[in-house]
Design a protein around this motif. Structure first.
Motif, mmCIF file in Angstrom:
data_model
loop_
_atom_site.group_PDB
_atom_site.id
_atom_site.type_symbol
_atom_site.label_atom_id
_atom_site.label_comp_id
_atom_site.label_asym_id
_atom_site.label_seq_id
_atom_site.Cartn_x
_atom_site.Cartn_y
_atom_site.Cartn_z
ATOM 1 N N ALA A 182 -1.070 -5.043 7.160
ATOM 2 C CA ALA A 182 -2.443 -4.796 6.691
ATOM 3 C C ALA A 182 -2.461 -5.738 5.567
ATOM 4 C CB ALA A 182 -2.230 -3.310 6.229
ATOM 5 N N ASP A 183 -3.803 -5.864 4.627
ATOM 6 C CA ASP A 183 -3.927 -6.540 3.857
ATOM 7 C C ASP A 183 -4.046 -5.562 2.344
ATOM 8 O OD1 ASP A 183 -5.033 -8.672 2.202
ATOM 9 O OD2 ASP A 183 -7.147 -8.288 2.520
ATOM 10 N N GLY A 184 -2.799 -5.126 2.333
ATOM 11 C CA GLY A 184 -2.468 -4.107 1.242
ATOM 12 C C GLY A 184 -3.022 -2.684 1.507
ATOM 13 N N GLY A 185 -2.596 -2.116 0.492
ATOM 14 C CA GLY A 185 -3.010 -0.678 0.596
ATOM 15 C C GLY A 185 -2.131 0.175 -0.459
ATOM 16 N N ILE A 186 -2.554 1.452 -0.387
ATOM 17 C CA ILE A 186 -1.968 2.456 -1.199
ATOM 18 C C ILE A 186 -1.232 3.443 -0.643
ATOM 19 C CG2 ILE A 186 -2.075 4.237 -3.069
ATOM 20 C CD1 ILE A 186 -2.962 1.489 -4.148
ATOM 21 N N VAL A 187 -0.001 3.696 -0.883
ATOM 22 C CA VAL A 187 0.873 4.856 -0.099
ATOM 23 C C VAL A 187 1.009 5.946 -1.019
ATOM 24 C CG1 VAL A 187 3.156 5.051 1.149
ATOM 25 C CG2 VAL A 187 2.125 2.879 1.143
ATOM 26 N N LYS A 188 0.907 7.227 -0.410
ATOM 27 C CA LYS A 188 1.193 8.316 -1.169
ATOM 28 C C LYS A 188 2.093 9.206 -0.149
ATOM 29 C CE LYS A 188 -0.912 12.352 -3.206
ATOM 30 N NZ LYS A 188 -2.253 13.396 -3.331
ATOM 31 N N GLU B 112 4.988 16.503 -0.151
ATOM 32 C CA GLU B 112 4.994 17.690 0.928
ATOM 33 C C GLU B 112 5.140 17.274 2.034
ATOM 34 O OE1 GLU B 112 2.359 20.664 -0.267
ATOM 35 O OE2 GLU B 112 2.758 20.530 -2.161
ATOM 36 N N ASN B 113 6.087 16.402 2.579
ATOM 37 C CA ASN B 113 6.209 15.985 4.071
ATOM 38 C C ASN B 113 5.082 15.417 4.619
ATOM 39 O OD1 ASN B 113 8.700 15.861 5.145
ATOM 40 N ND2 ASN B 113 8.332 17.384 6.866
ATOM 41 N N LYS B 114 4.208 14.725 3.948
ATOM 42 C CA LYS B 114 3.005 14.006 4.460
ATOM 43 C C LYS B 114 2.997 12.648 3.650
ATOM 44 C CE LYS B 114 0.219 18.161 5.447
ATOM 45 N NZ LYS B 114 -0.979 18.707 5.247
ATOM 46 N N VAL B 115 2.665 11.611 4.531
ATOM 47 C CA VAL B 115 2.185 10.289 4.046
ATOM 48 C C VAL B 115 0.965 9.992 4.433
ATOM 49 C CG1 VAL B 115 3.406 7.818 4.223
ATOM 50 C CG2 VAL B 115 4.729 9.695 4.867
ATOM 51 N N LYS B 116 0.422 9.758 3.592
ATOM 52 C CA LYS B 116 -1.033 9.043 3.678
ATOM 53 C C LYS B 116 -1.131 7.609 2.854
ATOM 54 C CE LYS B 116 -4.316 11.650 2.332
ATOM 55 N NZ LYS B 116 -5.467 12.675 1.832
ATOM 56 N N ILE B 117 -1.517 6.819 3.903
ATOM 57 C CA ILE B 117 -1.746 5.173 3.457
ATOM 58 C C ILE B 117 -3.155 4.970 3.815
ATOM 59 C CG2 ILE B 117 -1.375 3.122 3.976
ATOM 60 C CD1 ILE B 117 1.520 4.149 5.244
ATOM 61 N N LEU B 118 -3.919 4.486 2.553
ATOM 62 C CA LEU B 118 -5.138 3.930 2.517
ATOM 63 C C LEU B 118 -5.019 2.558 2.560
ATOM 64 C CD1 LEU B 118 -6.419 5.922 -0.658
ATOM 65 C CD2 LEU B 118 -6.722 6.503 1.718
ATOM 66 N N LEU B 119 -5.449 1.730 3.728
ATOM 67 C CA LEU B 119 -5.313 0.469 4.095
ATOM 68 C C LEU B 119 -6.454 -0.337 3.457
ATOM 69 C CD1 LEU B 119 -3.986 0.838 7.775
ATOM 70 C CD2 LEU B 119 -2.905 0.355 5.788
ATOM 71 N N ASP B 120 -6.317 -1.546 3.024
ATOM 72 C CA ASP B 120 -7.165 -2.279 2.584
ATOM 73 C C ASP B 120 -7.871 -3.089 4.086
ATOM 74 O OD1 ASP B 120 -6.866 -1.720 0.044
ATOM 75 O OD2 ASP B 120 -5.822 -3.523 -0.568
#
Length: 82
Positions: free
Chosen positions: A65-71, A74-82
């Motif tokens: 991926a061209d970068g992003g944000i990882v959060k 509570e046992n969940k991973v959310k990744i906002l990809l660029d």
């Protein structure tokens, strides 16, 4: 403790949720692994970094991926990809 966690991948063209056993993320300052029971976290992905995760059915998936944000929360991973 749960054996899987929920991964949500969000980009401009795609939105998917999948149950995973773990995920390896190339962060801006180094790689790290997230698994069940991981503490809360917010991090930035490395530009053109790689995500590798193992699904609940033992399939290994690699994404660049061209970068992003990882959060992680509570046992969940959310990744906002660029």
């Amino acid at each position: 403790m749960n054996e899987v966690i929920e991964l949500e991948l969000i980009s401009l063209t795609k939105h998917q949720k999948v149950l995973i056993k773990w995920i390896s993320v190339e962060g801006a300052t180094g790689s790290f692994i997230i698994g069940p029971g991981h503490s809360r976290l917010i991090s930035v992905m490395k530009k053109w970094g790689e995500l590798i995760y193992k699904t609940a059915t033992d399939e290994e998936v690699k994404i660049r991926a061209d970068g992003g944000i990882v959060k992680v929360d509570e046992n969940k991973v959310k990744i906002l990809l660029d």
